[in-house]
Design an enzyme around this catalytic site. Structure first.
Site, PDB file in Angstrom:
ATOM      1  N   ASN A 213      12.088   2.648  -4.181  1.00 43.25           N
ATOM      2  CA  ASN A 213      11.178   1.525  -3.927  1.00 43.25           C
ATOM      3  C   ASN A 213      10.335   1.249  -5.168  1.00 43.25           C
ATOM      4  O   ASN A 213      10.506   1.908  -6.194  1.00 43.25           O
ATOM      5  CB  ASN A 213      10.300   1.824  -2.699  1.00 43.25           C
ATOM      6  CG  ASN A 213       9.484   3.088  -2.889  1.00 43.25           C
ATOM      7  OD1 ASN A 213       8.645   3.172  -3.771  1.00 43.25           O
ATOM      8  ND2 ASN A 213       9.746   4.093  -2.060  1.00 43.25           N
ATOM      9  N   ILE A 312       6.330  14.186   5.095  1.00 36.36           N
ATOM     10  CA  ILE A 312       5.726  15.274   4.309  1.00 36.36           C
ATOM     11  C   ILE A 312       4.257  15.459   4.683  1.00 36.36           C
ATOM     12  O   ILE A 312       3.797  16.576   4.931  1.00 36.36           O
ATOM     13  CB  ILE A 312       5.877  14.977   2.798  1.00 36.36           C
ATOM     14  CG1 ILE A 312       7.369  14.827   2.458  1.00 36.36           C
ATOM     15  CG2 ILE A 312       5.223  16.073   1.951  1.00 36.36           C
ATOM     16  CD1 ILE A 312       7.650  14.245   1.086  1.00 36.36           C
ATOM     17  N   PHE A 332      -2.344   8.214   2.352  1.00 31.84           N
ATOM     18  CA  PHE A 332      -2.443   6.835   1.878  1.00 31.84           C
ATOM     19  C   PHE A 332      -1.624   5.960   2.827  1.00 31.84           C
ATOM     20  O   PHE A 332      -0.709   6.453   3.478  1.00 31.84           O
ATOM     21  CB  PHE A 332      -1.897   6.701   0.453  1.00 31.84           C
ATOM     22  CG  PHE A 332      -2.980   6.768  -0.590  1.00 31.84           C
ATOM     23  CD1 PHE A 332      -3.663   7.947  -0.826  1.00 31.84           C
ATOM     24  CD2 PHE A 332      -3.327   5.634  -1.318  1.00 31.84           C
ATOM     25  CE1 PHE A 332      -4.675   8.010  -1.772  1.00 31.84           C
ATOM     26  CE2 PHE A 332      -4.339   5.691  -2.270  1.00 31.84           C
ATOM     27  CZ  PHE A 332      -5.016   6.870  -2.495  1.00 31.84           C
ATOM     28  N   LYS A 346      -2.421   4.936  11.622  1.00 36.60           N
ATOM     29  CA  LYS A 346      -1.652   5.887  10.810  1.00 36.60           C
ATOM     30  C   LYS A 346      -2.422   7.194  10.623  1.00 36.60           C
ATOM     31  O   LYS A 346      -1.846   8.281  10.647  1.00 36.60           O
ATOM     32  CB  LYS A 346      -1.348   5.243   9.457  1.00 36.60           C
ATOM     33  CG  LYS A 346      -0.152   5.823   8.775  1.00 36.60           C
ATOM     34  CD  LYS A 346       0.305   4.959   7.607  1.00 36.60           C
ATOM     35  CE  LYS A 346       1.277   3.877   8.017  1.00 36.60           C
ATOM     36  NZ  LYS A 346       1.773   3.090   6.900  1.00 36.60           N
TER      37      LYS A 346
END
Ligand code: CTP
Length: 408
Positions: A213, A312, A332, A346
């Site tokens: 990406n 992760i 993040f 999130k």
């Protein structure tokens, strides 16, 4: 280098071929908003002229303790009193020996001895031949000046002017700037072991192709740099990016998400802060071909099946060390809309105390960004600024949260 803006430095040059690098150093210091008073030994003037240094620093250079331009004829006192630091670059083997002995029979060593030792730090960027550097007398002198409070910025290794190769080169001007910035940065993360992921991951389809990406890694690298400047020991686990490793940071290059997870899991055993900035690929090809997939001429395209990559951050956040409070985890979120809503969701999903949101398309590859810090109690904005400035603010914020969490 905002930290150097408004600082006043006495830059001392002793004799050595590295004096040519000091001209560039003065330019960089001026660009960073620092003012520089150059003082040169007689030997330094054999290598570069005071005219060059005066033109670059915008101030007349001092070279003699008997300089009558000072009304009281005490240049050695006056020059050091207004300095935020005295930096000797290059610091020759001879000048180091003079400092170690407290000699003061010329202006530069005299002003080093006469400086207010508690208020005006002395920093040294040594430069000499590798044999001179390795000599026990030099090493003894280095230990002595360090005991006396000087900060030795280290030397580079490589080709030397004499044609030999080894330790003893003066650090490059940009490296000295980095060391100076670190020196003046408050040590908010002293004693912390910071683990950071950065960049994209690369998921192989075959030996020559893969899926990745647009993450440049710049935000993660800026945080690594800011954390190191704040006194932390920093390990940066990075996917494939074209960025130089920040000075003083240990970098472990990885490619796939699985390799990143394996590396992070082992490094997290000794970390006290984990910051996940990597743009980890959500999926990887279900299998990676051993050899390049060839066209067979039929016009048929291969079908790729995908499987989900491990998360992760969620995996580290669920570990015993994170759950017991020994490891503080920061995530993040790169979103394209509804930043607060997505970031808050999130944060809960990943199980981390702090999640930093940003709008991905607005920041990928750019040198600036805007951040939204979301925790259990609410959110706070860090308005658009350079990534290194935001990294500094984030590091200060995390340090404050840690102090609070630990009840200090
Ligand atoms: N992250 C991770 N491992 C993954 C995916 C994400 O460690 N496999 C981390 C990122 O480094 C970041 C946070 O989780 O700190 C959120 O990443 P992001 O890509 O924004 O979220 P995703 O979990 O991938 O969710 P979505 O793609 O649905 O937005």
């Amino acid at each position: 280098m905002q930290i150097l803006a408004g600082k006043h430095l006495v830059l001392g040059l002793s004799g050595g071929i590295a004096c040519y690098k000091s001209a560039e150093l003065v330019r960089l210091l001026a660009k960073a908003g620092a003012s520089v008073q150059v003082v040169m030994t007689e030997a330094a003037e054999q290598f570069i002229t005071p005219v060059t240094m005066q033109a670059l620093s915008g101030r007349a250079v001092y070279g003699s303790q008997w300089d009558a331009r000072e009304a009281n004829n005490m240049a050695h006192i006056n020059l050091s009193r207004e300095a935020d630091a005295v930096l000797i670059a290059p610091c020759s083997a001879d000048f180091l020996a003079r400092l170690a002995q407290g000699r003061c029979d010329e202006l530069l060593s005299l002003l080093c001895l006469a400086r207010p030792i508690e208020r005006v730090p002395l920093l040294l960027a040594p430069a000499m031949n590798r044999e001179m550097w390795a000599h026990p007398a030099t090493q003894r002198n280095l230990a002595q000046v360090a005991r006396d409070g000087a900060a030795v910025l280290g030397v580079g290794c490589g080709e030397q002017a004499c044609g030999e190769t080894g330790d003893g080169r003066m650090l490059e001007p940009a490296e000295i700037m980095e060391e100076l910035a670190a020196f003046f940065t408050p040590k908010l993360l002293a004693g912390e072991q910071v683990l950071i992921t950065a960049g994209p991951t690369f998921e192989a389809i075959d030996p020559v192709r893969g899926i990745t990406n647009l993450s440049s890694g710049k935000m993660g690298f800026a945080i690594a740099r800011a954390a190191r400047q704040a006194g932390a020991e920093v390990t940066l686990v990075s996917g494939p990016v074209h960025l130089p490793t920040p000075r003083g940071v240990r970098r472990i290059p990885v490619d796939s998400a699985r390799k990143m997870l394996e590396t992070v899991t082992s490094q997290a055993q000794k970390a006290s802060i984990f910051i996940a900035t990597a743009a980890v690929a959500d999926w990887r090809p279900a299998s990676s071909a051993e050899h390049k997939i060839k066209k067979d001429g039929s016009g048929q395209v291969p079908t790729l099946a995908f499987v989900e990559n491990p998360d992760i951050l969620a995996s580290v956040a669920a570990s015993a060390r994170a759950q017991s409070g020994q490891l503080y985890c920061v995530g993040f979120a790169a979103e394209s809309e509804n930043l607060l809503e997505h970031a808050a969701a999130k944060r809960a999903r990943k199980g981390v105390p702090l999640l930093v949101g940003n709008i991905g398309p607005d920041t990928f590859g750019q040198d600036d960004n805007a951040l939204l810090l979301v925790d259990a109690g609410g959110h706070r904005e860090l308005p658009r600024a350079s990534k290194i400035e935001l990294a500094r603010q984030l590091v200060a914020d995390i340090a404050a949260r840690l102090r609070h969490t630990r009840g200090a």
